[in-house]
Design an enzyme around this catalytic site. Sequence first.
Site, PDB file in Angstrom:
ATOM      1  N   ASP A  61     -37.435  -2.646  10.161  1.00  0.00           N
ATOM      2  CA  ASP A  61     -36.639  -1.818  11.046  1.00  0.00           C
ATOM      3  C   ASP A  61     -37.308  -0.449  11.065  1.00  0.00           C
ATOM      4  OD1 ASP A  61     -34.436  -0.863  12.580  1.00  0.00           O
ATOM      5  OD2 ASP A  61     -33.527  -0.079  10.754  1.00  0.00           O
ATOM      6  N   ASP A  96     -35.509   3.017  12.197  1.00  0.00           N
ATOM      7  CA  ASP A  96     -34.615   4.101  11.796  1.00  0.00           C
ATOM      8  C   ASP A  96     -34.075   3.887  10.394  1.00  0.00           C
ATOM      9  OD1 ASP A  96     -34.973   5.178  14.294  1.00  0.00           O
ATOM     10  OD2 ASP A  96     -33.099   4.393  15.111  1.00  0.00           O
ATOM     11  N   ILE A 101     -27.622   0.016  16.749  1.00  0.00           N
ATOM     12  CA  ILE A 101     -27.183  -0.642  17.992  1.00  0.00           C
ATOM     13  C   ILE A 101     -28.077  -0.205  19.152  1.00  0.00           C
ATOM     14  CG2 ILE A 101     -25.225  -1.011  19.536  1.00  0.00           C
ATOM     15  CD1 ILE A 101     -24.843  -2.057  16.675  1.00  0.00           C
TER      16      ILE A 101
END
Length: 217
Positions: free
Chosen positions: A13, A15, A51
């Site tokens: 990922d 962030d 999200i």
Amino acid sequence: MVEFNDIKGVAFDMDGVIADTAKFHTIAWRQLAESLGVTWNPELQENLKGIGRMDSLNMILEAGDIVDKYSDAQKEALATSKNDAYKELIATLTPDDILPGMKNFLDELQENGYQMSVASASKNAPFILERLGLTSYFVGIVDPASLHAGKPDPEIFARAAEILDLDPHYVMGLEDSEAGIQSIRGANELAIGIGVTGDVTLASTQEVSLAAIKAQV
């Protein structure tokens, strides 16, 4: 659980794992929310974590009970304006913004022959990696625009394994959100949680190393 020595690839990922670009998302989303008259609060900020762009926008509009006020075209324009503000902020990134310990971990993975890919909901991941000076470490980056569903759906981490040309069982994913951990597990990969519970759980990026992961597998 898979044997540690079977792991050949790592999906990251962005962030909260490689760099703290989430703070820039927060600033840009808050500016947009307040311009629309939506009250910003810690719960809304937390719910937006990990999200995708349009889902985040809809969450903000729902918080203000104004979802039906905007057409799809207007929503696209709002999301674009947020992204423009975000891009101005991330343009200030430098290699000094890589989270503590992660450059050493990337070097360790590279030296030990692991293949790496990025599984981020951010469409700006290529630009962020370039600003951080990390592009060369990764075989490829999943294009979130090509996905049918965002996290916690497993599609993004399944695609990250495809980029590496590896069976998911031979890939571990690094995430700092519960939605991300669900996505990794749903893709049948080993879930490494940073500050969040995974198959392997580490308190912060500073603790991430092959030895620390192996100790929990």
